[in-house]
Design a protein around this motif. Sequence first.
Motif, PDB file in Angstrom:
ATOM      1  N   GLU A 134     -45.174-108.367 -56.752  1.00 47.19           N
ATOM      2  CA  GLU A 134     -44.433-107.094 -56.778  1.00 47.19           C
ATOM      3  C   GLU A 134     -43.210-107.192 -57.674  1.00 47.19           C
ATOM      4  O   GLU A 134     -42.892-106.262 -58.425  1.00 47.19           O
ATOM      5  N   ALA A 135     -42.507-108.323 -57.604  1.00 44.13           N
ATOM      6  CA  ALA A 135     -41.358-108.511 -58.483  1.00 44.13           C
ATOM      7  C   ALA A 135     -41.807-108.535 -59.938  1.00 44.13           C
ATOM      8  O   ALA A 135     -41.147-107.954 -60.814  1.00 44.13           O
ATOM      9  N   GLY A 136     -42.924-109.203 -60.199  1.00 43.59           N
ATOM     10  CA  GLY A 136     -43.444-109.224 -61.558  1.00 43.59           C
ATOM     11  C   GLY A 136     -43.774-107.841 -62.058  1.00 43.59           C
ATOM     12  O   GLY A 136     -43.504-107.505 -63.229  1.00 43.59           O
ATOM     13  N   ARG A 137     -44.365-107.002 -61.200  1.00 43.35           N
ATOM     14  CA  ARG A 137     -44.671-105.624 -61.590  1.00 43.35           C
ATOM     15  C   ARG A 137     -43.398-104.866 -61.945  1.00 43.35           C
ATOM     16  O   ARG A 137     -43.352-104.140 -62.948  1.00 43.35           O
ATOM     17  N   LEU A 138     -42.367-105.044 -61.121  1.00 47.29           N
ATOM     18  CA  LEU A 138     -41.101-104.354 -61.378  1.00 47.29           C
ATOM     19  C   LEU A 138     -40.422-104.891 -62.636  1.00 47.29           C
ATOM     20  O   LEU A 138     -39.895-104.120 -63.444  1.00 47.29           O
ATOM     21  N   PHE A 139     -40.415-106.219 -62.801  1.00 48.09           N
ATOM     22  CA  PHE A 139     -39.810-106.795 -64.001  1.00 48.09           C
ATOM     23  C   PHE A 139     -40.541-106.327 -65.257  1.00 48.09           C
ATOM     24  O   PHE A 139     -39.924-106.066 -66.294  1.00 48.09           O
ATOM     25  N   ALA A 140     -41.881-106.232 -65.160  1.00 45.54           N
ATOM     26  CA  ALA A 140     -42.668-105.827 -66.320  1.00 45.54           C
ATOM     27  C   ALA A 140     -42.442-104.363 -66.674  1.00 45.54           C
ATOM     28  O   ALA A 140     -42.480-103.994 -67.852  1.00 45.54           O
ATOM     29  N   SER A 141     -42.202-103.514 -65.659  1.00 40.65           N
ATOM     30  CA  SER A 141     -42.064-102.078 -65.913  1.00 40.65           C
ATOM     31  C   SER A 141     -40.607-101.626 -66.070  1.00 40.65           C
ATOM     32  O   SER A 141     -40.311-100.745 -66.884  1.00 40.65           O
ATOM     33  N   LYS A 142     -39.683-102.249 -65.299  1.00 40.55           N
ATOM     34  CA  LYS A 142     -38.289-101.809 -65.309  1.00 40.55           C
ATOM     35  C   LYS A 142     -37.343-102.798 -65.969  1.00 40.55           C
ATOM     36  O   LYS A 142     -36.180-102.459 -66.231  1.00 40.55           O
ATOM     37  N   GLY A 143     -37.815-104.015 -66.219  1.00 32.95           N
ATOM     38  CA  GLY A 143     -36.951-105.034 -66.790  1.00 32.95           C
ATOM     39  C   GLY A 143     -36.161-105.749 -65.713  1.00 32.95           C
ATOM     40  O   GLY A 143     -36.062-105.293 -64.567  1.00 32.95           O
ATOM     41  N   PHE A 144     -35.551-106.865 -66.090  1.00 32.69           N
ATOM     42  CA  PHE A 144     -34.797-107.661 -65.128  1.00 32.69           C
ATOM     43  C   PHE A 144     -33.575-106.893 -64.623  1.00 32.69           C
ATOM     44  O   PHE A 144     -33.320-106.829 -63.417  1.00 32.69           O
ATOM     45  N   GLU A 145     -32.817-106.311 -65.530  1.00 32.07           N
ATOM     46  CA  GLU A 145     -31.587-105.614 -65.139  1.00 32.07           C
ATOM     47  C   GLU A 145     -31.874-104.375 -64.319  1.00 32.07           C
ATOM     48  O   GLU A 145     -31.075-103.990 -63.456  1.00 32.07           O
ATOM     49  N   GLY A 146     -33.005-103.720 -64.576  1.00 33.03           N
ATOM     50  CA  GLY A 146     -33.319-102.479 -63.864  1.00 33.03           C
ATOM     51  C   GLY A 146     -33.966-102.688 -62.512  1.00 33.03           C
ATOM     52  O   GLY A 146     -34.279-101.710 -61.817  1.00 33.03           O
ATOM     53  N   THR A 147     -34.171-103.920 -62.126  1.00 37.88           N
ATOM     54  CA  THR A 147     -34.814-104.236 -60.853  1.00 37.88           C
ATOM     55  C   THR A 147     -33.808-104.845 -59.896  1.00 37.88           C
ATOM     56  O   THR A 147     -33.066-105.761 -60.259  1.00 37.88           O
ATOM     57  N   SER A 148     -33.758-104.355 -58.673  1.00 38.74           N
ATOM     58  CA  SER A 148     -32.832-104.884 -57.665  1.00 38.74           C
ATOM     59  C   SER A 148     -33.613-105.579 -56.551  1.00 38.74           C
ATOM     60  O   SER A 148     -34.833-105.412 -56.417  1.00 38.74           O
ATOM     61  N   MET A 149     -32.917-106.345 -55.758  1.00 36.82           N
ATOM     62  CA  MET A 149     -33.542-106.984 -54.602  1.00 36.82           C
ATOM     63  C   MET A 149     -34.069-105.924 -53.636  1.00 36.82           C
ATOM     64  O   MET A 149     -35.119-106.114 -53.000  1.00 36.82           O
ATOM     65  N   ARG A 150     -33.362-104.821 -53.518  1.00 40.58           N
ATOM     66  CA  ARG A 150     -33.818-103.734 -52.651  1.00 40.58           C
ATOM     67  C   ARG A 150     -35.137-103.166 -53.156  1.00 40.58           C
ATOM     68  O   ARG A 150     -36.037-102.873 -52.368  1.00 40.58           O
ATOM     69  N   ASP A 151     -35.248-103.009 -54.481  1.00 36.56           N
ATOM     70  CA  ASP A 151     -36.499-102.519 -55.064  1.00 36.56           C
ATOM     71  C   ASP A 151     -37.660-103.442 -54.709  1.00 36.56           C
ATOM     72  O   ASP A 151     -38.755-102.987 -54.363  1.00 36.56           O
ATOM     73  N   ILE A 152     -37.420-104.741 -54.802  1.00 37.61           N
ATOM     74  CA  ILE A 152     -38.479-105.716 -54.534  1.00 37.61           C
ATOM     75  C   ILE A 152     -38.872-105.675 -53.062  1.00 37.61           C
ATOM     76  O   ILE A 152     -40.063-105.704 -52.721  1.00 37.61           O
ATOM     77  N   ALA A 153     -37.877-105.612 -52.173  1.00 37.60           N
ATOM     78  CA  ALA A 153     -38.164-105.566 -50.740  1.00 37.60           C
ATOM     79  C   ALA A 153     -38.970-104.317 -50.388  1.00 37.60           C
ATOM     80  O   ALA A 153     -39.947-104.384 -49.628  1.00 37.60           O
ATOM     81  N   LEU A 154     -38.588-103.171 -50.936  1.00 38.83           N
ATOM     82  CA  LEU A 154     -39.310-101.929 -50.671  1.00 38.83           C
ATOM     83  C   LEU A 154     -40.741-102.007 -51.185  1.00 38.83           C
ATOM     84  O   LEU A 154     -41.681-101.560 -50.514  1.00 38.83           O
ATOM     85  N   ALA A 155     -40.912-102.579 -52.370  1.00 35.06           N
ATOM     86  CA  ALA A 155     -42.246-102.683 -52.946  1.00 35.06           C
ATOM     87  C   ALA A 155     -43.147-103.577 -52.106  1.00 35.06           C
ATOM     88  O   ALA A 155     -44.362-103.359 -52.016  1.00 35.06           O
ATOM     89  N   CYS A 156     -42.545-104.578 -51.461  1.00 33.78           N
ATOM     90  CA  CYS A 156     -43.316-105.510 -50.622  1.00 33.78           C
ATOM     91  C   CYS A 156     -43.488-105.004 -49.195  1.00 33.78           C
ATOM     92  O   CYS A 156     -44.279-105.577 -48.425  1.00 33.78           O
ATOM     93  N   GLY A 157     -42.742-103.961 -48.836  1.00 32.94           N
ATOM     94  CA  GLY A 157     -42.815-103.450 -47.470  1.00 32.94           C
ATOM     95  C   GLY A 157     -42.183-104.387 -46.466  1.00 32.94           C
ATOM     96  O   GLY A 157     -42.626-104.482 -45.311  1.00 32.94           O
ATOM     97  N   ILE A 158     -41.133-105.092 -46.900  1.00 34.44           N
ATOM     98  CA  ILE A 158     -40.450-106.038 -46.018  1.00 34.44           C
ATOM     99  C   ILE A 158     -38.953-105.734 -46.045  1.00 34.44           C
ATOM    100  O   ILE A 158     -38.475-104.973 -46.889  1.00 34.44           O
TER     101      ILE A 158
END
Length: 224
Positions: free
Chosen positions: A27-51
């Motif tokens: 999920e983090a890889g998907r976000l990094f690939a689409s939004k970039g490192f700076e545009g991705t937050s820990m909250r984004d990753i947690a929400l994407a994982c459902g955790i």
Amino acid sequence: MTELSTMKDGVANQAEASDRVLQILAEAGRLFASKGFEGTSMRDIALACGISKSLLYHHFSNKDEIYARVAVGSTLELYLFVRDRIPDGPPSQKIRAFMVATAEYFRRYRWAWIASTTAFWNDPDRRRHKERLTRRDRFENFLRGLIQEAIDAGEIRKVDVPMTGRLILSSLNWMHRWYNPNKSATPEQIAEIFFDMLFNGLRSGELIELPGAEPPRAGRRKSR
């Protein structure tokens, strides 16, 4: 380092923990690939994982660590994922299993694969780059060992082992550039097709004379 995130009857469930880590990386890889490192937050990753964020922080201390695992750790995860799916049996079938398992990893963690591929050459951290190269070489050498086994067993002819390994890996590594998940064939089925092409060839049973090719010359008989 393998994180253990779940407990069952007081015993850590390593398989589930490993799947959780791989899910986070995917999920983090998907976000990094689409939004970039700076545009991705820990909250984004947690929400994407459902955790929860607390569970995410249980596995990773910060976003940079996740990015490093995507960039470097995915290579290790791929190696372990494939290695554990190689069965006993004929060497050629081990190569087939190698290709299918690699394709399965790509299907399950496609965005981590894409982000890791992008980061492979673009990450400015020289230490991480060196580590990625080391892990990539181990993965390639594992495949080369299987190819050499097949040669020694007489299952395939004597070929250039490193070149053959590059051919197999190239057919798989660039799948992300053209693969369409909406099509009917799965990555595993595509890997099966690649294996058949590699080991059974493209040529039909009869020899076909290629355009412009000179026919073989018959040897001259010595005059008596």
